[in-house]
Design a protein around this motif. Structure first.
Motif, PDB file in Angstrom:
ATOM      1  N   GLY A 159      37.454  43.601  35.961  1.00 41.51           N
ATOM      2  CA  GLY A 159      38.696  42.914  35.640  1.00 41.51           C
ATOM      3  C   GLY A 159      38.437  41.430  35.489  1.00 41.51           C
ATOM      4  O   GLY A 159      37.293  40.982  35.507  1.00 41.51           O
ATOM      5  N   PHE A 160      39.536  40.662  35.360  1.00 43.49           N
ATOM      6  CA  PHE A 160      39.358  39.238  35.105  1.00 43.49           C
ATOM      7  C   PHE A 160      40.176  38.386  36.060  1.00 43.49           C
ATOM      8  O   PHE A 160      40.690  37.348  35.715  1.00 43.49           O
ATOM      9  N   ARG A 161      40.365  38.842  37.316  1.00 42.79           N
ATOM     10  CA  ARG A 161      41.012  37.999  38.307  1.00 42.79           C
ATOM     11  C   ARG A 161      40.071  36.863  38.686  1.00 42.79           C
ATOM     12  O   ARG A 161      38.856  36.945  38.450  1.00 42.79           O
ATOM     13  N   PRO A 162      40.618  35.802  39.334  1.00 43.51           N
ATOM     14  CA  PRO A 162      39.769  34.624  39.606  1.00 43.51           C
ATOM     15  C   PRO A 162      38.488  34.953  40.343  1.00 43.51           C
ATOM     16  O   PRO A 162      37.408  34.438  39.993  1.00 43.51           O
ATOM     17  N   GLU A 163      38.618  35.794  41.347  1.00 42.93           N
ATOM     18  CA  GLU A 163      37.407  36.096  42.103  1.00 42.93           C
ATOM     19  C   GLU A 163      36.406  36.896  41.274  1.00 42.93           C
ATOM     20  O   GLU A 163      35.183  36.813  41.466  1.00 42.93           O
ATOM     21  N   GLN A 164      36.953  37.651  40.351  1.00 51.51           N
ATOM     22  CA  GLN A 164      36.045  38.417  39.516  1.00 51.51           C
ATOM     23  C   GLN A 164      35.403  37.553  38.437  1.00 51.51           C
ATOM     24  O   GLN A 164      34.358  37.912  37.876  1.00 51.51           O
ATOM     25  N   GLN A 165      36.050  36.440  38.103  1.00 53.14           N
ATOM     26  CA  GLN A 165      35.429  35.532  37.149  1.00 53.14           C
ATOM     27  C   GLN A 165      34.098  35.023  37.691  1.00 53.14           C
ATOM     28  O   GLN A 165      33.111  34.891  36.966  1.00 53.14           O
TER      29      GLN A 165
END
Length: 400
Positions: A159-165
């Motif tokens: 996904g592309f949540r902040p932590e995943q960025q």
């Protein structure tokens, strides 16, 4: 004295129209031909002839087809084929320079749906079309690139949540550090050679034909020039007293130049067969007919030039002009598919184009005699026209 010599040399050139043309007309013409070829070989003027096919008829494939047909640097053949083999056959038979077939979903990142089918003798055409298609997709269908990349990114980060960025950044950094172990998605485009697995046979058979017709022209022009020497020495006049007139001289030289040409071409293809394994023996009959036709065409052309010229020097000038220009636009120096369309059309007025197509068709594409019959017919027509012109001009000269 130095200035006098300079004046003498200048006057000799000015008074000799042939030398004048050879010195000041031929160089710019040759330059224009090569400038037209190479200025367009990597741009819009090249205009590849493309056979197109697609397995499906989805909206995005329709958009790709429309983009291809709208591109002025390509000439996409009308109609869409639905079978890869039909597209390959168009390329194999020389009706298209290169083929393009869409075999699956363009947005499927697990496959390479666009197949570029390449004739091994025209490798540069495949590379050029591949680059052009990628450019068109980037400009007109950018969602294809995104859709093919998104699953991979999603697989990496979930996904592309902040932590995943941050996870994505780390993953990309890991890929850049160890690219060899990364299982990358397949490319959008694959190139496939048609015919034999090796490209050397196609290239060698093409250039064997190209070199053969080039030297046939040189030797025929040089051999036919003896007609002028015999005319000036009075040999032709003495023979003309006989019942056959000057015809026996012209026809005798035509036969000699034709046989000489067959032997000359035979040596070229013997080397090609021994060193590069060009398969001549399985197509010996077709090869012999092509060689006879090409030799006769150049012999007829050489005799027509020799009959029309009044001096050997003039004949040499005209011969040089004819051989260089004919070879340049006929495909002996540069493959014709690299030329702009207008120059390809002009090339059909030379024996080089017909001879090269016939040799390449027989030896590489394995075409039967009936397929190359049009090429042979044109060569025989050139031979007949050349001989008839030579006979008529020789008779007219005898009456003067």
């Amino acid at each position: 004295m130095i200035l006098s010599m300079l004046r003498v040399m200048a006057l000799s050139v000015i008074r000799d129209r042939g030398a004048l043309a050879l010195a000041f007309l031929l160089p710019p013409i040759i330059f224009i031909i090569f400038a037209a070829i190479f200025s367009g070989s990597n741009g819009e003027e090249m205009r590849l002839h493309v056979a197109y096919g697609a397995e499906a008829d989805t909206p995005i494939i329709q958009r790709l087809e429309a983009a291809l047909r709208d591109d002025i640097s390509l000439r996409v053949i009308a109609g869409r084929l639905s079978d890869r083999d039909d597209v390959a056959r168009m390329v194999e038979t020389g009706r298209a320079d290169v083929g393009l077939f869409v075999s699956g979903d363009l947005e499927d990142g697990a496959s390479s749906p666009i197949i570029v089918l390449v004739d091994p003798a025209k490798v540069i055409a495949g590379a050029s079309l591949s680059g052009q298609v990628q450019n068109l997709i980037a400009l007109n269908l950018p969602e294809i690139g995104v859709s093919r990349t998104a699953p991979l990114i999603g697989q990496l980060v979930g996904g592309f949540r902040p932590e995943q960025q941050a996870q994505l950044d780390a993953a990309l950094a890991a890929i850049s550090d160890d690219a060899a172990s990364f299982d990358a998605a397949p490319g959008l485009i694959t190139l496939q050679n048609i015919g034999s697995a090796t490209s050397s046979g196609a290239t060698i058979s093409y250039y064997a034909g190209a070199v053969a017709i080039l030297f046939l022209l040189f030797s025929a022009m040089q051999g036919a020039a003896t007609l002028i020497e015999e005319r000036h020495s009075g040999i032709v006049d003495r023979i003309a007293v006989g019942p056959a007139g000057t015809d026996v001289v012209v026809l005798g030289k035509f036969l000699f130049l034709t046989v000489q040409g067959v032997l000359q071409v035979g040596l070229i293809f013997l080397v090609a067969a021994m060193i590069y394994r060009v398969d001549v023996t399985h197509h010996l009959g077709e090869w012999l007919l092509t060689t006879l036709s090409a030799s006769a065409a150049t012999a007829g052309l050489g005799l027509a030039v020799a009959s029309a010229c009044t001096s050997k020097q003039q004949a040499q000038t005209v011969s040089t002009f004819v051989v260089l220009v004919s070879s340049a636009i006929g495909g002996s120096m540069v493959p014709r598919f690299m030329m702009p369309p207008w120059l390809q059309d002009v090339g059909w007025y030379t024996p080089n184009a017909w001879a090269i197509e016939a040799y390449h068709g027989i030896l590489w594409r394995g075409e039967p005699l009936k397929t190359v019959a049009p090429e042979l017919a044109w060569l025989i027509c050139i031979a007949m026209v050349g001989v008839i012109l030579s006979l008529v001009i020789s008779r007219l000269r005898l009456r003067l």
